[in-house]
Write a protein that holds these residues in place. Structure first.
Motif, mmCIF file in Angstrom:
data_model
loop_
_atom_site.group_PDB
_atom_site.id
_atom_site.type_symbol
_atom_site.label_atom_id
_atom_site.label_comp_id
_atom_site.label_asym_id
_atom_site.label_seq_id
_atom_site.Cartn_x
_atom_site.Cartn_y
_atom_site.Cartn_z
ATOM 1 N N LEU A 332 -4.462 26.939 22.445
ATOM 2 C CA LEU A 332 -5.744 26.218 22.298
ATOM 3 C C LEU A 332 -6.776 26.688 23.336
ATOM 4 N N ASP A 333 -6.485 27.776 24.033
ATOM 5 C CA ASP A 333 -7.409 28.354 25.027
ATOM 6 C C ASP A 333 -7.603 27.468 26.261
ATOM 7 N N VAL A 334 -6.555 26.739 26.593
ATOM 8 C CA VAL A 334 -6.618 25.897 27.791
ATOM 9 C C VAL A 334 -5.974 26.661 28.958
ATOM 10 N N THR A 335 -6.584 26.562 30.154
ATOM 11 C CA THR A 335 -5.999 27.167 31.353
ATOM 12 C C THR A 335 -4.998 26.191 31.958
ATOM 13 N N VAL A 336 -3.803 26.675 32.217
ATOM 14 C CA VAL A 336 -2.802 25.826 32.863
ATOM 15 C C VAL A 336 -2.545 26.379 34.264
ATOM 16 N N ALA A 337 -2.821 25.564 35.264
ATOM 17 C CA ALA A 337 -2.681 25.983 36.665
ATOM 18 C C ALA A 337 -1.362 25.460 37.219
ATOM 19 N N PRO A 338 -0.883 26.037 38.328
ATOM 20 C CA PRO A 338 0.402 25.590 38.889
ATOM 21 C C PRO A 338 0.336 24.153 39.398
ATOM 22 N N PRO A 339 1.496 23.480 39.461
ATOM 23 C CA PRO A 339 1.540 22.074 39.871
ATOM 24 C C PRO A 339 0.909 21.848 41.244
ATOM 25 N N GLY A 340 0.301 20.686 41.413
ATOM 26 C CA GLY A 340 -0.337 20.338 42.677
ATOM 27 C C GLY A 340 -1.577 19.499 42.396
ATOM 28 N N CYS A 341 -2.416 19.374 43.419
ATOM 29 C CA CYS A 341 -3.619 18.542 43.286
ATOM 30 C C CYS A 341 -4.724 19.241 42.488
#
Lengths: 410, 167
Positions: A332-341
């Motif tokens: 869906l063209d969403v950026t997924v960043a690594p876990p954290g704040c």
């Protein structure tokens, strides 16, 4: 009968204490993250002493700037790791997730335990009937040094929630509605105790409620354990506020105050450029899953909207990976960043520019919180965030999402 | 205790992101925070503020993040004390630890004090005086007065690190 908070703190003190008493408490858990940990270390240096009285109680969690966002951050984290090694602090969690999430996932927070944390959202652990208090770096340095810290025993404000939430209305909407009704400083020096509906909600939703108690000024938050024990069940409260869940609507906190809460319908059509899904408020599996299903049902994000999803922990990310949600998000063209704040505190991974208007599932929309002081932040539920991402503007999820989706994820 | 200086007036719910924006926390050293003090509310503040100035605010000053850098930034910028209608709890504790006096007013001082006006904060008489009026102050708790006089609980602990300063 004493309040639950009074009972838990009396147990810790070995004598009966009451709201207003100033007491020294030895917490069960001493939580530091890369921000407050570094400040505590700085204080210890200023004191010219370095001692950790109860290393077995300390939990060190790197979440604010992970992976490190600057040389300064990297150096401070390296120093903290060295500090932990020197003092036999073994419970160290690097890049694994947000501190409040880890405290619950790893079982450090347990019913009746007292958690002193170097973070304002430490009351989040009230979701599992622990009593969490947030402090700054020097207070945490004192706790490391002495194994105890002074606090004033808080009074209790009970928020009793009757009724049920309707489809499309989430715990986030309930939590924001409560903050809006109470106001930003209303619960200063008090514990917010949630009873009624919150006792039956899933852990993640309870965490969302307790997390936002901080934004009403609360010193701690608490949801009683559903099935006892008796001494952790609600006792006296100094004040009771009743909220009818069936009257709660999908809401947003509008810029620049968390307690400026309005029905989404009132700001319908506000154009947005960014969506952030994550944080200690709404970065859990069910949040991301609901967001993904809703976004998918609406055909993905508007081409002018940038979407960043930050899972609250590696465990959450793993679960999202295993059940295919991660793949769906990427499609869906969403950026997924690594876990954290993530970008919640304007550090990295999606900082806002002057003209950005962001819908965020986090807990703060103060000026400059996520970057530019010119940017606007609307706080919302994962469902409202999904609808905003898809339409490029704010809208009521009940109007936009198919009933099948609302009933499954709302 | 008594302070005299120019007042800088802010509103209600001034949060710590306004006092020291998050983007500076891990970009600069702990000793350079003063250059960014209050820039979340007023980007010009570090240029305007002088040693001994006083911040005057409404309710719930210092709410939000627990970052102690908020107190460090104000102290490094030269702020002598903060007078507000009320303070958020964690900020109040951080200020107590680092010796930044945080004094509660009776009523809203921002209705009386003008920005940049010279004011006197007098804790013996429990009053903040301006050229044209005054604001009554609440009596600070004895332990706070003691901590402020000594430069904060941190300073008390430095003198005797073996003994908790509250014991």
């Amino acid at each position: 009968m004493a309040s639950v908070a009074e009972r838990i703190l009396s147990e810790k003190c070995g004598e009966r204490v009451e709201a207003g008493d100033v007491v020294a408490i030895e917490p069960d858990v001493i939580m530091l993250h890369d921000g407050s940990g570094a400040t505590a270390l700085r204080t210890l240096r200023e004191l010219g002493t370095e001692r950790v009285r109860r290393p077995e109680k300390v939990v060190l969690i790197f979440d604010h700037s992970v992976p490190p966002s600057s040389v300064e951050a990297a150096n401070r984290q390296n120093e903290l790791l060295e500090f932990a090694r020197r003092h036999g602090i073994e419970r160290v969690h690097v890049d694994e997730g947000i501190c409040h999430q880890i405290l619950v996932e790893e079982g450090y927070a347990q019913p009746g335990r007292v958690v002193f944390g170097g973070d304002s959202h430490t009351p989040t652990v009230g979701a599992v009937s622990a009593l969490g208090f947030g402090f700054g770096g020097t207070d945490m340095a004192f706790t490391l040094l002495y194994g105890e810290l002074w606090i004033r025993v808080p009074r209790t404000i009970r928020v009793h929630v009757t009724g049920e939430l309707e489809a499309g209305v989430t715990a986030k909407d309930l939590a924001l509605t409560i903050v809006g009704e109470l106001g930003a400083g209303y619960a200063d020096y008090a514990v917010l105790e949630y009873t009624g509906l919150p006792e039956r909600l899933p852990t993640g939703d309870r965490m969302c409620l307790c997390n936002l108690a901080t934004e009403a000024g609360a010193k701690s938050a608490y949801v009683p354990p559903k099935d006892g024990p008796e001494d952790l069940r609600p006792g006296d409260a100094d004040e009771v506020v009743e909220v009818d869940a069936s009257e709660v609507e999908p809401v947003v906190s509008v810029p620049d105050a968390v307690d400026d809460v309005r029905p989404v319908g009132d700001v319908q059509g506000t154009e947005i450029t960014r969506v952030f899904v994550g944080s200690c408020t709404n970065g859990r599996y069910r949040d991301v899953r609901a967001f993904t299903e809703a976004l998918d049902a609406l055909g993905g994000p508007d081409s002018d909207v940038r979407v960043v999803v930050v899972p609250a922990s590696r465990r959450v990310l793993l679960k999202l990976t295993r059940d295919g949600t991660l793949e769906r998000l990427l499609e869906l063209d969403v950026t997924v960043a690594p876990p954290g704040c993530g970008p919640c505190l304007g550090e990295h991974m999606g900082v806002l520019g002057d003209d950005d208007v962001c819908v965020s599932t986090a807990n703060r929309n103060f000026p400059g919180r996520m970057g530019s002081t010119e940017a606007d932040i609307y706080l919302a539920s994962p469902l409202t965030a999904a609808v905003a991402a898809a339409l490029g503007e704010l809208a009521d999820p009940r109007e936009e999402l198919p009933d099948s989706v609302l009933e499954r994820v709302g | 205790m008594r302070w005299e200086g120019r007042a800088w007036v802010f509103g209600d719910d001034v949060d710590t992101d306004q006092i020291i924006p998050g983007r500076y926390l891990r970009r600069v050293s702990y000793d350079e925070l003063g250059r960014y003090a209050m820039t979340g509310a007023d980007p010009e503040f570090p240029e305007k503020v002088r040693e001994g100035d006083i911040i005057v605010a409404g309710r719930n000053f210092g709410c939000g993040s627990s970052r102690e850098q908020a107190v460090m930034a104000l102290q490094q910028a030269g702020v002598a004390c903060v007078v507000a209608r009320s303070f958020a709890r964690i900020f109040y504790r951080n200020a107590l630890n680092r010796g930044l006096p945080t004094i509660e007013a009776r009523g809203d001082p921002t209705e009386v004090v003008e920005d940049r006006e010279r004011v006197v904060v007098d804790l013996d008489e429990l009053v903040l005086r301006t050229g044209s009026g005054e604001v009554p102050l609440r009596e600070p708790p004895e332990f706070a007065l003691r901590a402020w006089r000594e430069g904060g609980l941190l300073e008390l602990a430095r003198e005797d690190p073996e003994r908790p300063p509250w014991r």
